[in-house]
Design an enzyme around this catalytic site. Structure first.
Site, PDB file in Angstrom:
ATOM      1  N   GLU A 172     -22.631  -0.797  15.348  1.00  0.00           N
ATOM      2  CA  GLU A 172     -21.714  -0.552  16.414  1.00  0.00           C
ATOM      3  C   GLU A 172     -22.726   0.349  17.049  1.00  0.00           C
ATOM      4  O   GLU A 172     -22.426   0.734  18.048  1.00  0.00           O
ATOM      5  CB  GLU A 172     -20.442  -0.059  15.499  1.00  0.00           C
ATOM      6  CG  GLU A 172     -19.601  -1.737  15.315  1.00  0.00           C
ATOM      7  CD  GLU A 172     -19.077  -0.882  14.324  1.00  0.00           C
ATOM      8  OE1 GLU A 172     -17.265  -1.894  14.157  1.00  0.00           O
ATOM      9  OE2 GLU A 172     -18.629  -0.266  13.760  1.00  0.00           O
ATOM     10  N   GLY A 212     -16.296   2.070  10.440  1.00  0.00           N
ATOM     11  CA  GLY A 212     -17.477   1.544   9.373  1.00  0.00           C
ATOM     12  C   GLY A 212     -16.690   0.760   8.027  1.00  0.00           C
ATOM     13  O   GLY A 212     -17.221   1.435   7.025  1.00  0.00           O
ATOM     14  N   ALA A 240     -11.386   2.398  15.741  1.00  0.00           N
ATOM     15  CA  ALA A 240     -12.278   2.854  14.757  1.00  0.00           C
ATOM     16  C   ALA A 240     -10.835   3.849  13.439  1.00  0.00           C
ATOM     17  O   ALA A 240      -9.971   3.140  13.466  1.00  0.00           O
ATOM     18  CB  ALA A 240     -12.324   4.518  16.077  1.00  0.00           C
TER      19      ALA A 240
HETATM   20  C1  A5P Z   1     -15.934  -1.658  12.135  1.00  0.00           C
HETATM   21  O1  A5P Z   1     -17.198  -1.296  10.703  1.00  0.00           O
HETATM   22  C2  A5P Z   1     -14.708  -0.554  12.019  1.00  0.00           C
HETATM   23  O2  A5P Z   1     -16.050   0.725  12.415  1.00  0.00           O
HETATM   24  C3  A5P Z   1     -13.809  -0.678  12.550  1.00  0.00           C
HETATM   25  O3  A5P Z   1     -14.147  -0.595  14.259  1.00  0.00           O
HETATM   26  C4  A5P Z   1     -12.730  -0.292  12.158  1.00  0.00           C
HETATM   27  O4  A5P Z   1     -13.039   0.175  10.666  1.00  0.00           O
HETATM   28  C5  A5P Z   1     -11.277  -0.380  12.349  1.00  0.00           C
HETATM   29  O5  A5P Z   1     -11.050  -1.402  12.181  1.00  0.00           O
HETATM   30  P1  A5P Z   1      -9.746  -1.965  12.713  1.00  0.00           P
HETATM   31  O6  A5P Z   1      -9.401  -2.415  13.670  1.00  0.00           O
HETATM   32  O7  A5P Z   1      -9.054  -3.404  11.393  1.00  0.00           O
HETATM   33  O8  A5P Z   1      -8.995  -0.737  12.020  1.00  0.00           O
END
Ligand code: A5P
Length: 223
Positions: free
Chosen positions: A101, A93, A81
């Protein structure tokens, strides 16, 4: 290191025979690799990936995959997240996979979030924009309407071109500042024709596993 701690800890929740939603991003990357190690030791699971990137990572590392058509209910999903509130409402996102997701999260019996503790905020919107996935046909009309709603609406780009999601859509990142009524905001965003999905994940997560400088901190959804 904090991401690795959180990602690997969450993999311990997965049990033999489970259908597992595999999230996207640099934190859940460590979950997928930890699950792959357990699969090599005999764990029998079926993964449902939330992006092409995760699909590739899982396949390369020997995790058996399937689809929502075959497995419409998922036992547990582990995902990252961008912001996590004390109620475990989320912004997701920034990695571009929000639509798949959310589809996967919505049919999961358990949604576990993994992150480093910098993602834990008092109020959503404190640091992250809300990503909104948009049908390319409607891009300029949605951009205008979102622009009226938020402080700043930016078309996400990559290498100088509009970013294209796994679903062939574009993303507008909207800065709202602190979001005090997230469900109201979600309804307003979703009421714009041409919006495919938004990055607010409200009331969906059961637990957040946060990597900290001292180890792991677990935050449960308040009852
Ligand atoms: C992907 O679309 C996102 O929802 C990721 O889950 C979110 O950006 C977290 O990414 P990191 O774990 O790379 O920070």
């Amino acid at each position: 290191m904090q991401k690795k701690l959180a990602g690997e800890k969450a993999a311990e929740l997965v049990q033999d025979g489970m259908i597992v939603g595999l999230g996207t991003g640099s934190t859940v990357h460590f979950t997928t690799l930890a699950l792959a190690r357990r699969v090599r030791e005999g764990l029998d699971i079926v993964g449902i990936p939330t992006s092409r990137a995760t699909e590739k990572l899982a396949v390369t590392n020997g995790i058996k995959l399937s689809t929502l058509d075959e497995h419409p209910i998922i036992d547990i999903t582990i995902d990252g997240a961008d912001e996590i509130s004390p109620k475990l409402d989320l912004i997701k996102g920034l990695g571009g996979a929000l639509l798949r997701e959310k589809v996967v999260a919505a049919v999961s019996k358990r949604l576990i979030i993994v992150a480093d503790e910098s993602k834990y905020v008092k109020v959503l919107g404190s640091r992250s924009p809300v990503p909104v996935e948009v049908l390319p046909f409607a891009l300029s009309t949605v951009m205008r309407q979102l622009g009226d709603m938020c402080n700043e609406a930016n078309l996400r780009t990559r290498d100088g071109m509009a970013y294209v999601t796994d679903n062939g859509n574009n993303i507008i990142d909207c800065r709202f500042g602190p979001i005090h009524r997230p469900s109201e905001l979600e309804s307003r965003i979703n009421s714009i024709p041409g919006v495919a999905e938004n990055g607010l994940f409200l009331g969906m997560a059961e637990r957040a596993i946060l990597g900290t400088a001292d180890g792991i901190r677990v935050v449960e959804k308040p009852t």
